[in-house]
Write a protein that holds these residues in place. Structure first.
Motif, mmCIF file in Angstrom:
data_model
loop_
_atom_site.group_PDB
_atom_site.id
_atom_site.type_symbol
_atom_site.label_atom_id
_atom_site.label_comp_id
_atom_site.label_asym_id
_atom_site.label_seq_id
_atom_site.Cartn_x
_atom_site.Cartn_y
_atom_site.Cartn_z
ATOM 1 N N ASP A 1 -31.868 17.572 -0.061
ATOM 2 C CA ASP A 1 -32.008 16.563 -1.100
ATOM 3 C C ASP A 1 -30.801 16.611 -2.043
ATOM 4 N N VAL A 2 -30.641 15.560 -2.802
ATOM 5 C CA VAL A 2 -29.486 15.457 -3.695
ATOM 6 C C VAL A 2 -29.450 16.588 -4.717
ATOM 7 N N GLY B 1 -29.067 13.831 0.698
ATOM 8 C CA GLY B 1 -29.742 12.594 0.321
ATOM 9 C C GLY B 1 -29.775 11.625 1.491
ATOM 10 N N ASN B 2 -29.189 10.437 1.281
ATOM 11 C CA ASN B 2 -29.188 9.445 2.359
ATOM 12 C C ASN B 2 -28.235 9.818 3.497
ATOM 13 N N ASN C 1 -22.098 9.721 12.739
ATOM 14 C CA ASN C 1 -22.811 10.528 11.753
ATOM 15 C C ASN C 1 -24.112 11.003 12.386
ATOM 16 N N PRO C 2 -24.274 12.311 12.600
ATOM 17 C CA PRO C 2 -25.468 12.785 13.309
ATOM 18 C C PRO C 2 -26.763 12.575 12.542
ATOM 19 N N TYR C 3 -26.660 12.313 11.239
ATOM 20 C CA TYR C 3 -27.857 12.176 10.416
ATOM 21 C C TYR C 3 -28.279 10.733 10.189
ATOM 22 N N THR C 4 -27.426 9.776 10.517
ATOM 23 C CA THR C 4 -27.756 8.371 10.268
ATOM 24 C C THR C 4 -27.591 7.481 11.497
ATOM 25 N N ASP C 5 -26.801 7.901 12.474
ATOM 26 C CA ASP C 5 -26.527 7.044 13.639
ATOM 27 C C ASP C 5 -27.463 7.371 14.793
ATOM 28 N N GLY D 1 -21.790 15.020 -3.855
ATOM 29 C CA GLY D 1 -22.548 13.809 -4.135
ATOM 30 C C GLY D 1 -23.405 13.467 -2.938
ATOM 31 N N GLU D 2 -24.143 12.383 -3.063
ATOM 32 C CA GLU D 2 -24.997 11.957 -1.960
ATOM 33 C C GLU D 2 -24.145 11.439 -0.808
#
Length: 272
Positions: free
Chosen positions: A35-36, A156-157, A176-180, A92-93
């Motif tokens: 988390d942020v 975060g995101n 991006n392994p966390y978003t793609d 940062g996020e």
């Protein structure tokens, strides 16, 4: 206090002397997605198959230790002897990236078979013939080596992208392994002195977070553009390793009469 300092120096000395022929060095996140308001916590490790010793924060052992977020770049700060190695606020996020470049280190070979096993494992079989042609000794010789590690942390995101940060050899995540979506694999580019490495071997170490003794190891190769596609599974942790071997090109190698130099690029990340 003096005992603690001696332990720190002993730990650093072990790191300096860890044989390049036998061990990877990597940054292993305690958590790869946070988390942020959480801190980035990661450990510098040396070992094999995702198992190894953890090393303290020791500034004399590295040339560069940064945290990056897109174009933001900041040195990793810590107290001498800190363990975990990294315990800092995120920039940062988004996709935060730890970058590590070790000092140059020396290993001495007294058994040629160990060197032969190493270069064969890393897909540099031609090096054996070159060693012979150049008249290098086989009973005792030196290699200088250095490490270049990256650790991808989603904050975060977790949005954002990796890029080249100017390491002499470097693995760059093209996704991006966390978003793609990674259904068709995870693409990376392997660089050496800023240029793509064609037909370079990438060694992959795969494990689940709760299965330390169940590590799968496999290899793939880059294409003509220096890009390799890694077949990944959900909810796993990955370590990628790509090695360059060359005739020595730095002052330490010349000073120590090393006949070979290796540069190790490494990347760690997780898949949600």
């Amino acid at each position: 206090m003096w005992i603690n300092r001696l332990r720190i120096f002993a730990s650093a000395a072990c790191l300096f002397s860890a044989p390049a022929s036998a061990h990877e060095m990597w940054l292993e996140g305690v958590n790869y997605e946070i988390d942020v308001d959480e801190k980035i916590v990661s450990n510098l490790k040396v070992g094999q198959n995702f198992k190894g010793s953890t090393y303290s924060f020791f500034p004399d052992s590295f040339q560069r230790f940064d945290i990056a977020l897109a174009d933001q770049l900041k040195p990793v700060e810590g107290r001498l002897g800190n363990r975990p190695t990294v315990d800092i606020n995120a920039l940062g996020e988004g996709l935060n990236i730890l970058l590590y470049q070790s000092n140059d280190m020396i290993v001495t070979y007294t058994e040629f078979d160990k060197f032969a096993s190493f270069v064969t494992h890393k897909a540099f079989e031609n090096t054996l013939a070159e060693h012979e042609q150049l008249g290098f000794p086989k009973d005792k010789f030196r290699e200088v080596y250095s490490r270049y590690a990256k650790n991808l942390i989603g904050v975060g995101n977790a949005r954002g992208a990796d890029r080249s940060y100017g390491l002499e050899t470097e693995i760059v995540a093209l996704e991006n392994p966390y978003t793609d979506k990674l259904d068709d694999g995870f693409d990376v580019k392997v660089l050496y002195q800023g240029s793509p490495r064609k037909n370079a071997q990438v060694e992959v170490f795969e494990k689940t977070a709760d299965a330390e003794d169940d590590v799968r190891v496999f290899t793939t190769r880059t294409n003509d553009d220096g890009i390799a596609t890694i077949a990944v599974k959900p909810d796993h942790i990955y370590q990628l390793d790509a090695v360059v071997i060359r005739q020595p090109a730095n002052a330490l190698a010349q000073e120590k009469n090393a006949v070979w130099e290796t540069l190790w690029a490494n990347m760690t990340f997780a898949t949600p």
